[in-house]
Motif scaffolding. Sequence first.
Motif, short mmCIF file in Angstrom:
data_model
loop_
_atom_site.label_atom_id
_atom_site.label_comp_id
_atom_site.label_asym_id
_atom_site.label_seq_id
_atom_site.Cartn_x
_atom_site.Cartn_y
_atom_site.Cartn_z
N TYR A 139 0.84 -1.20 0.00
CA TYR A 139 0.00 0.00 0.00
C TYR A 139 0.88 1.24 0.00
CZ TYR A 139 -3.99 -2.98 0.55
OH TYR A 139 -4.94 -3.94 0.32
N TYR A 140 0.54 2.20 -0.86
CA TYR A 140 1.37 3.38 -1.06
C TYR A 140 0.51 4.64 -1.14
CZ TYR A 140 4.89 -0.06 -2.23
OH TYR A 140 5.74 -1.13 -2.18
N GLY A 141 1.09 5.77 -0.76
CA GLY A 141 0.47 7.08 -0.97
C GLY A 141 -0.76 7.29 -0.10
N THR A 142 -1.50 8.34 -0.42
CA THR A 142 -2.72 8.68 0.29
C THR A 142 -3.86 8.80 -0.72
OG1 THR A 142 -1.44 9.86 1.95
CG2 THR A 142 -3.79 10.31 1.88
N GLY A 143 -4.67 7.74 -0.80
CA GLY A 143 -5.80 7.75 -1.73
C GLY A 143 -7.11 8.04 -1.02
N ALA A 144 -7.10 7.90 0.32
CA ALA A 144 -8.32 8.10 1.11
C ALA A 144 -7.95 8.81 2.40
CB ALA A 144 -8.98 6.76 1.40
N ASN A 145 -8.44 10.03 2.57
CA ASN A 145 -8.15 10.81 3.79
C ASN A 145 -9.20 11.89 4.05
OD1 ASN A 145 -7.51 12.50 1.70
ND2 ASN A 145 -5.57 13.23 2.56
N TYR A 166 -2.07 5.69 -9.83
CA TYR A 166 -1.79 7.13 -9.83
C TYR A 166 -2.78 7.81 -8.90
CZ TYR A 166 0.74 6.15 -14.19
OH TYR A 166 1.59 5.65 -15.13
N ILE A 167 -2.34 8.83 -8.20
CA ILE A 167 -3.23 9.65 -7.38
C ILE A 167 -3.11 11.09 -7.86
CG2 ILE A 167 -3.78 10.46 -5.05
CD1 ILE A 167 -2.55 7.84 -3.98
N ASP A 168 -4.25 11.66 -8.26
CA ASP A 168 -4.30 13.05 -8.74
C ASP A 168 -3.28 13.31 -9.86
OD1 ASP A 168 -6.30 13.50 -6.85
OD2 ASP A 168 -4.85 14.03 -5.30
N GLY A 169 -3.14 12.34 -10.76
CA GLY A 169 -2.30 12.49 -11.94
C GLY A 169 -0.84 12.12 -11.73
N ALA A 170 -0.43 11.89 -10.47
CA ALA A 170 0.99 11.57 -10.19
C ALA A 170 1.15 10.07 -9.94
CB ALA A 170 1.46 12.35 -8.97
N LEU A 171 2.24 9.52 -10.45
CA LEU A 171 2.53 8.09 -10.25
C LEU A 171 2.57 7.78 -8.77
CD1 LEU A 171 3.49 5.29 -11.32
CD2 LEU A 171 5.82 6.17 -11.10
N ASN A 172 1.83 6.74 -8.36
CA ASN A 172 1.84 6.32 -6.95
C ASN A 172 2.71 5.08 -6.79
OD1 ASN A 172 0.89 6.42 -4.19
ND2 ASN A 172 -0.33 4.61 -4.68
N HIS A 173 2.39 4.00 -7.54
CA HIS A 173 3.20 2.78 -7.46
C HIS A 173 2.94 1.88 -8.65
CE1 HIS A 173 5.66 -0.27 -5.58
NE2 HIS A 173 4.70 -1.16 -5.75
N VAL A 229 -2.32 9.93 -18.07
CA VAL A 229 -2.92 10.02 -16.74
C VAL A 229 -2.64 11.40 -16.14
CG1 VAL A 229 -2.95 9.10 -14.40
CG2 VAL A 229 -2.83 7.54 -16.34
N SER A 230 -1.44 11.88 -16.34
CA SER A 230 -1.06 13.21 -15.84
C SER A 230 -1.95 14.29 -16.45
CB SER A 230 0.42 13.47 -16.15
OG SER A 230 0.73 14.80 -15.86
N ALA A 231 -2.27 14.12 -17.75
CA ALA A 231 -3.13 15.11 -18.43
C ALA A 231 -4.55 15.09 -17.86
CB ALA A 231 -3.16 14.83 -19.93
N LEU A 232 -4.98 13.94 -17.32
CA LEU A 232 -6.31 13.86 -16.70
C LEU A 232 -6.35 14.64 -15.38
CD1 LEU A 232 -7.28 10.11 -17.30
CD2 LEU A 232 -8.09 12.10 -18.56
N GLY A 233 -5.20 14.73 -14.70
CA GLY A 233 -5.07 15.57 -13.51
C GLY A 233 -5.84 15.07 -12.30
#
Length: 263
Positions: A139-145, A166-173, A229-233
């Motif tokens: 599990y990586y990053g913050t997808g739920a907070n 990806y979370i908010d367009g940025a690579l997560n894992h 994915v980055s373009a989707l933002g």
Amino acid sequence: MRLKSTWICLTWICAAIFVSTEAANADLVGLWEFEDSGNLLAASVGSDLALTGTAAAAAGSGGADAGAAQLSTGDYFTATNPIGANGGGSNTNAYTLVMDMNAPGSSWNALVDIDSGAFSGDGEVFTNPSGGLGIDGDYYGTGANGSWHRIALVFDMASDTSMTTYIDGALNHAHTDSELGGSPNADIDGRWSLLGTFNPFSDNGGGEEETLAVSNLALFSSALSAEEVSALGGPGSLIPEPNSIGLLMLGSLAFLGLRKRSK
Ligand SMILES: [Ca+2]
Ligand SMILES: [Ca+2]
Ligand SMILES: [Ca+2]
């Protein structure tokens, strides 16, 4: 000279965003926006959702994304997958799921059940009680907070990293096939390959489904690139706003360029 190179550079960036968004849009085969509070299951692209349990109309992430569906434990959707066989197998092996969601991240939360129990009765992607995004202990990053996030799940079962998040367009894992349990789970037609239907926010009745709001759900018929994915933002209206922005920026730059040349 510096102005000219800045202009060329900006034009190139805008063109790249525009091309990326265009490529992603061409592959959009399912879109559910939850904007009609009287019919939360309505599809903007593809077939309407089916609902198990209840869904309540709720506020979206803001702006054009005004509406969302609020789900609780035991509530989930069934979505039709129109893609069919791709990515080298009998199932859909190359695709992307995007969801704009707001979940507390205080307990286990199933994002999607993909395999109808063929490999695992559990959901195939979760957020954990710390809000991290992943599966199988990775599990990586913050997808739920308790805030809105755009989660993108890119699947290419033929690759050695069958799931990339990806979370908010940025690579997560990028989950390696070894992290995904190896063969046969991570193979072509394995656990994360899509069948004719899939169940967003279901854990096959396992109860590991948080109370969450979802304001957009989208299915693309290809494994989107990091650039796409980055373009989707981040969260917000999915389509076609990025196009309009890209066109507007290109138009403005062309206008500035013409003005500069005529001076
Ligand atoms: Ca499953
Ligand atoms: Ca693989
Ligand atoms: Ca919405």
